[in-house]
Design an enzyme around this catalytic site. Structure first.
Site, PDB file in Angstrom:
ATOM      1  N   ASN A   7       0.936  -1.068  -0.093  1.00  0.00           N
ATOM      2  CA  ASN A   7      -0.098   0.064   0.147  1.00  0.00           C
ATOM      3  C   ASN A   7       1.016   1.151   0.150  1.00  0.00           C
ATOM      4  OD1 ASN A   7      -1.453   2.240   0.894  1.00  0.00           O
ATOM      5  ND2 ASN A   7      -3.068   1.042   1.666  1.00  0.00           N
ATOM      6  N   GLU A  34      -4.030   1.762  -2.959  1.00  0.00           N
ATOM      7  CA  GLU A  34      -3.964   3.216  -2.804  1.00  0.00           C
ATOM      8  C   GLU A  34      -3.334   4.197  -3.891  1.00  0.00           C
ATOM      9  OE1 GLU A  34      -5.460   4.986   0.723  1.00  0.00           O
ATOM     10  OE2 GLU A  34      -4.225   3.781   1.896  1.00  0.00           O
ATOM     11  N   ASP A 144      -3.999  -4.921   0.994  1.00  0.00           N
ATOM     12  CA  ASP A 144      -4.270  -4.230   2.574  1.00  0.00           C
ATOM     13  C   ASP A 144      -5.576  -4.615   2.933  1.00  0.00           C
ATOM     14  OD1 ASP A 144      -4.681  -2.779   4.387  1.00  0.00           O
ATOM     15  OD2 ASP A 144      -4.321  -1.075   3.599  1.00  0.00           O
ATOM     16  N   ASN A 146      -6.829  -4.775   5.887  1.00  0.00           N
ATOM     17  CA  ASN A 146      -7.216  -3.770   6.901  1.00  0.00           C
ATOM     18  C   ASN A 146      -8.060  -4.677   8.004  1.00  0.00           C
ATOM     19  OD1 ASN A 146      -6.615  -1.227   6.585  1.00  0.00           O
ATOM     20  ND2 ASN A 146      -8.120  -0.926   5.031  1.00  0.00           N
ATOM     21  N   ASP A 215      -1.000  -6.205   6.116  1.00  0.00           N
ATOM     22  CA  ASP A 215      -0.838  -6.269   4.753  1.00  0.00           C
ATOM     23  C   ASP A 215      -0.268  -7.930   4.510  1.00  0.00           C
ATOM     24  OD1 ASP A 215      -0.759  -3.469   3.380  1.00  0.00           O
ATOM     25  OD2 ASP A 215      -0.026  -3.642   5.493  1.00  0.00           O
ATOM     26  N   ASP A 247       2.876   4.806   4.892  1.00  0.00           N
ATOM     27  CA  ASP A 247       2.834   4.404   6.132  1.00  0.00           C
ATOM     28  C   ASP A 247       2.650   2.731   6.267  1.00  0.00           C
ATOM     29  OD1 ASP A 247       0.133   4.523   4.905  1.00  0.00           O
ATOM     30  OD2 ASP A 247      -0.529   5.509   6.737  1.00  0.00           O
ATOM     31  N   HIS A 248       2.775   2.130   5.111  1.00  0.00           N
ATOM     32  CA  HIS A 248       2.879   0.656   5.024  1.00  0.00           C
ATOM     33  C   HIS A 248       4.183   0.161   4.354  1.00  0.00           C
ATOM     34  CE1 HIS A 248      -1.638  -0.191   5.008  1.00  0.00           C
ATOM     35  NE2 HIS A 248      -1.723   1.039   5.003  1.00  0.00           N
TER      36      HIS A 248
END
Length: 256
Positions: A7, A34, A144, A146, A215, A247-248
């Site tokens: 991501n 994303e 991802d 989530n 992830d 941030d991943h």
DNA sequence: ATGACGCCTTCCAGGCGA
């Protein structure tokens, strides 16, 4: 072959960072999530110069997924059937005899939010869609999700249990995906490892090791048997040459 | 307890992420 999922949190903002990583890690196939741009805005030229072509399922400003590959890829699916209301969150391509699907599961926001039951329905739709795939072909699902699949996948399960990413409803849906005959490659190879793939940008979460493993790479049994190694590429959650990371972190699997 | 960082958008304060 080296497959990865990542991501990247905005392809326009991350393109130089992505190119840095591609040069460094030399993956063959990468699912990115994303991308936050339309198909028309996708930087095919820049990636072609780096040796990658792409199948793209884009969307203006939000969501969007793509699969980068060195070898030609056949686009099999763009978008989750029945899940269009959630945006561009699934793309599937056939590459090198493997069917690779990249997903970006809706966040859900919070258990009380109306997006939470919609997230659960999206996961139900994903399960139904994957259940109809051709099982004679090795399959890899990277993305991802989530969801923290289990308590070990969260930096603070005691405080976060029952909250978003940590609910029985989400974990039941994740288990239902595994029940299709898929294996969480990282967890299979490292049953006791507590490693994370996402850390909040704020408050130094990365350096305090306050992260989540959301992830994931899921493989069918025949493909799992060919797995040589799997790694969360934590080093690429750090700045590189002054460039801001996602941030991943990427997750990488090497397959014979 | 709160906010914290970073990306996006008819361009800039506000929504969203996880």
């Amino acid at each position: 072959m080296r497959f990865a999922t990542w991501n990247i949190n905005g392809l326009r903002a991350r393109i130089d960072f992505l190119l840095h990583w591609l040069r460094d890690r030399q993956p063959d196939v990468v699912g990115i999530q994303e991308i936050k741009l339309t198909d028309e805005q996708f930087p095919h030229d820049v990636l072609a110069d780096a040796g990658y072509r792409a199948v793209v399922c884009g969307q203006k400003a939000w969501n969007g997924v793509a699969i980068l590959s060195r070898e030609p890829a056949d686009l099999l699916q763009c978008g989750l059937p029945g899940g269009d209301e959630h945006g561009a969150r699934l793309v599937t391509a056939a590459i090198g005899g493997i069917t690779y699907t990249t997903i970006y599961c809706p966040n859900g926001k919070s258990v009380a939010h109306e997006d939470f039951p919609r997230k659960l329905r999206w996961l139900d739709d994903l399960r139904h869609h994957l259940s109809q795939s051709d099982r004679s072909v090795p399959m890899l699902i990277g993305g991802d999700f989530n969801i923290c699949p289990a308590p070990i996948d969260s930096w603070n399960e005691p405080a976060l249990a029952g909250h978003i990413f940590h609910t029985p409803e989400e974990r039941d849906r994740f288990r239902a995906l595994l029940d299709l005959g898929l294996i969480d490659v990282f967890r299979h190879c490292k049953p006791d490892a507590q490693e994370f793939s996402w850390w909040d940008y704020r408050a130094g979460a990365f350096h305090k090791r306050q992260g989540l493993r959301i992830d994931l790479l899921l493989a069918t049994p025949a493909l799992l048997a060919r797995v040589r190694s799997v790694e969360i590429d934590r080093d690429y959650r750090k700045k590189k040459d002054g460039l801001t990371p996602s941030d991943h972190a990427p997750v990488i699997v090497d397959i014979d």
